[in-house]
Design a protein around this motif. Sequence first.
Motif, PDB file in Angstrom:
ATOM      1  N   MET A  86       0.823  -1.210   0.000  1.00  0.00           N
ATOM      2  CA  MET A  86       0.000   0.000   0.000  1.00  0.00           C
ATOM      3  C   MET A  86       0.852   1.252   0.000  1.00  0.00           C
ATOM      4  SD  MET A  86      -3.149  -0.316   2.541  1.00  0.00           S
ATOM      5  CE  MET A  86      -3.934  -1.864   2.848  1.00  0.00           C
TER       6      MET A  86
ATOM      7  N   ASP B  26     -14.792  17.346   2.051  1.00  0.00           N
ATOM      8  CA  ASP B  26     -15.405  16.025   1.983  1.00  0.00           C
ATOM      9  C   ASP B  26     -14.367  15.122   1.330  1.00  0.00           C
ATOM     10  OD1 ASP B  26     -17.210  13.969   2.152  1.00  0.00           O
ATOM     11  OD2 ASP B  26     -18.825  15.015   1.101  1.00  0.00           O
ATOM     12  N   LYS B  27     -14.667  13.832   1.166  1.00  0.00           N
ATOM     13  CA  LYS B  27     -13.724  12.936   0.491  1.00  0.00           C
ATOM     14  C   LYS B  27     -13.350  13.516  -0.867  1.00  0.00           C
ATOM     15  CE  LYS B  27     -15.492   8.540   2.268  1.00  0.00           C
ATOM     16  NZ  LYS B  27     -16.216   7.325   1.856  1.00  0.00           N
ATOM     17  N   PRO B  28     -12.065  13.700  -1.112  1.00  0.00           N
ATOM     18  CA  PRO B  28     -11.676  14.367  -2.373  1.00  0.00           C
ATOM     19  C   PRO B  28     -11.545  13.403  -3.541  1.00  0.00           C
ATOM     20  CG  PRO B  28      -9.737  13.954  -1.055  1.00  0.00           C
ATOM     21  CD  PRO B  28     -10.908  13.464  -0.243  1.00  0.00           C
ATOM     22  N   THR B  29     -11.585  13.963  -4.745  1.00  0.00           N
ATOM     23  CA  THR B  29     -11.144  13.250  -5.938  1.00  0.00           C
ATOM     24  C   THR B  29      -9.622  13.268  -5.930  1.00  0.00           C
ATOM     25  OG1 THR B  29     -13.106  13.798  -7.242  1.00  0.00           O
ATOM     26  CG2 THR B  29     -11.081  13.332  -8.467  1.00  0.00           C
ATOM     27  N   GLN B  30      -9.025  12.087  -6.171  1.00  0.00           N
ATOM     28  CA  GLN B  30      -7.563  11.971  -6.110  1.00  0.00           C
ATOM     29  C   GLN B  30      -6.980  11.881  -7.518  1.00  0.00           C
ATOM     30  OE1 GLN B  30      -7.225   9.174  -2.151  1.00  0.00           O
ATOM     31  NE2 GLN B  30      -7.974   8.241  -4.012  1.00  0.00           N
ATOM     32  N   ASN B  31      -5.979  12.694  -7.785  1.00  0.00           N
ATOM     33  CA  ASN B  31      -5.235  12.629  -9.043  1.00  0.00           C
ATOM     34  C   ASN B  31      -3.799  12.257  -8.699  1.00  0.00           C
ATOM     35  OD1 ASN B  31      -7.142  14.206 -11.168  1.00  0.00           O
ATOM     36  ND2 ASN B  31      -7.236  15.202  -9.164  1.00  0.00           N
TER      37      ASN B  31
ATOM     38  N   THR C 176      -0.131  -0.794 -10.730  1.00  0.00           N
ATOM     39  CA  THR C 176      -1.493  -0.336 -11.023  1.00  0.00           C
ATOM     40  C   THR C 176      -2.316  -0.500  -9.751  1.00  0.00           C
ATOM     41  OG1 THR C 176      -1.320  -1.108 -13.303  1.00  0.00           O
ATOM     42  CG2 THR C 176      -3.528  -0.631 -12.472  1.00  0.00           C
ATOM     43  N   ILE C 177      -2.951   0.541  -9.324  1.00  0.00           N
ATOM     44  CA  ILE C 177      -3.744   0.471  -8.096  1.00  0.00           C
ATOM     45  C   ILE C 177      -4.965  -0.423  -8.317  1.00  0.00           C
ATOM     46  CG2 ILE C 177      -5.143   1.804  -6.464  1.00  0.00           C
ATOM     47  CD1 ILE C 177      -2.060   2.166  -6.235  1.00  0.00           C
ATOM     48  N   SER C 178      -5.169  -1.368  -7.414  1.00  0.00           N
ATOM     49  CA  SER C 178      -6.281  -2.311  -7.554  1.00  0.00           C
ATOM     50  C   SER C 178      -7.406  -2.040  -6.557  1.00  0.00           C
ATOM     51  CB  SER C 178      -5.778  -3.740  -7.346  1.00  0.00           C
ATOM     52  OG  SER C 178      -5.153  -3.852  -6.068  1.00  0.00           O
ATOM     53  N   ASN C 179      -7.106  -1.445  -5.428  1.00  0.00           N
ATOM     54  CA  ASN C 179      -8.120  -1.157  -4.407  1.00  0.00           C
ATOM     55  C   ASN C 179      -7.866   0.226  -3.817  1.00  0.00           C
ATOM     56  OD1 ASN C 179      -7.507  -4.199  -4.399  1.00  0.00           O
ATOM     57  ND2 ASN C 179      -9.531  -4.102  -3.446  1.00  0.00           N
ATOM     58  N   ASP C 180      -8.950   0.894  -3.445  1.00  0.00           N
ATOM     59  CA  ASP C 180      -8.839   2.231  -2.869  1.00  0.00           C
ATOM     60  C   ASP C 180      -9.681   2.274  -1.610  1.00  0.00           C
ATOM     61  OD1 ASP C 180      -8.966   4.900  -2.159  1.00  0.00           O
ATOM     62  OD2 ASP C 180      -9.064   5.626  -4.222  1.00  0.00           O
ATOM     63  N   PHE C 181      -9.036   2.335  -0.454  1.00  0.00           N
ATOM     64  CA  PHE C 181      -9.797   2.520   0.783  1.00  0.00           C
ATOM     65  C   PHE C 181      -9.367   3.815   1.463  1.00  0.00           C
ATOM     66  CE2 PHE C 181      -6.622  -0.764   1.502  1.00  0.00           C
ATOM     67  CZ  PHE C 181      -7.015  -1.752   0.607  1.00  0.00           C
ATOM     68  N   SER C 182      -9.222   4.816   0.654  1.00  0.00           N
ATOM     69  CA  SER C 182      -8.912   6.142   1.190  1.00  0.00           C
ATOM     70  C   SER C 182     -10.132   6.692   1.921  1.00  0.00           C
ATOM     71  CB  SER C 182      -8.552   7.103   0.055  1.00  0.00           C
ATOM     72  OG  SER C 182      -7.473   6.614  -0.709  1.00  0.00           O
TER      73      SER C 182
ATOM     74  N   MET D 282      -3.985   0.305  -2.649  1.00  0.00           N
ATOM     75  CA  MET D 282      -3.304  -0.981  -2.685  1.00  0.00           C
ATOM     76  C   MET D 282      -3.086  -1.435  -4.128  1.00  0.00           C
ATOM     77  SD  MET D 282      -4.299  -4.544  -0.765  1.00  0.00           S
ATOM     78  CE  MET D 282      -5.417  -5.251  -1.946  1.00  0.00           C
TER      79      MET D 282
END
Lengths: 59, 343
Positions: free
Chosen positions: B289, B299-304, B311-317, B325
């Motif tokens: 990770m 609020d929860k942002p859009t991530q760039n 290659t990111i496979s999971n996002d638990f931000s 991850m």
Amino acid sequence: MEFNSAKYLYDMEGVNKTHIQLNLGNSKFKHIVIDPANTDYQAILEWAKIDGNTIEDAD
Amino acid sequence: MTKAAELAKMGEVITNSQIGGRRNIVINGAMNVAQRGTSQTGISASANESYSTVDRFRFDGGSHGGVLTASQSTDAPTGFSNSFKMDCTTADTSIAAGEYFIFQTSFEGQDVQQFAKGTSSAKPITVSFYVKGNASATYTVELRDVDNSRRNSQEFSVTTDWVRITRTFVADTTGTLDDDNANSFTLQFWLHAGSTYTGGTHTDNVWHNTNNQIVGDNNTSFFDSTDRTFFITGLQMEVGSQATPFEHRSFGEELALCQRYCNALLAYGTGDQTDNRIYNADYANANGMVRMGYPRMRDKPTQNYTISGGTISNDFSCNGLIQLMDDGDTNFYIYDILLEKEL
């Protein structure tokens, strides 16, 4: 918003969709939170309604 | 003004205004913070009109054919280092009815409750700013109540010299503002408008909900010539009927306020992959990770981001923590990270 493809990302348990990952090309990505109130998410849903556009499931 | 009148005015200000503490509700009014970059070309009704240079300021355009370059400029009045510069690069001299072009900054409802809008105790609002242009022009500054679709606008003049404009807007006892983190209120400048917005009878300083009364017939079109420029800085919006001197805040304070809406992490924009990257915390193992905390945003942002080696496979931000991850690679990292949760 220009991107090459879109796919869903899941949480660690692989159960809940958490984000939509947009591939912008050149190893650049954008992650949009799945939230009906999120304007970026709303825009992607509109994009997906167009014939030929698909949000792919996770690998 | 007589001494008695001066004292009366002072009494009014002390009674009705915020005379101490933080007065300016506008974030980045001195145009000093520009996390995304300092210049954006090719801004049109269909491209690049959202937030792209100076933090907290964006454009909203409809149907027009004009194009401009926006930049953070060092051309500024005494006491300021920067301004927001607009430079017309493609003119549009045929204005169709529905065309418009607006420069704006927006506010969360919970940050403008002090207006007491929509109550019998509603307060007047005073807006002040410094402007100049390549030639004389008349534009329109507007307060827009997003929650109740109400608006109040006033014209102002621009010359080739820096001039401070002040406009006081009467209190509005109609339409309360939501007390939440969504967009409730916008301060905006009409720089181009078709008859949909000019066709009625415009009157300065009246709250209404009629589109064709927003802008007067004598409003200049910013797109009338490629010679056209418009500079603005020192933007202040405060409670009360008196424009006080611009409230300068430190760069650090202003940056922190901006980061609730846009957070350029590490050395965003430089492409640096050596000193400014988030590395896979589990270095040699798959299912590694990248993690990094940051101050909570609106609020929860859009991530760039840009990734190397995976290659990111999971996002638990969550709001305040990037947590991504990659389930198939080991030596990966991300850099050039921009988080956005604008209004």
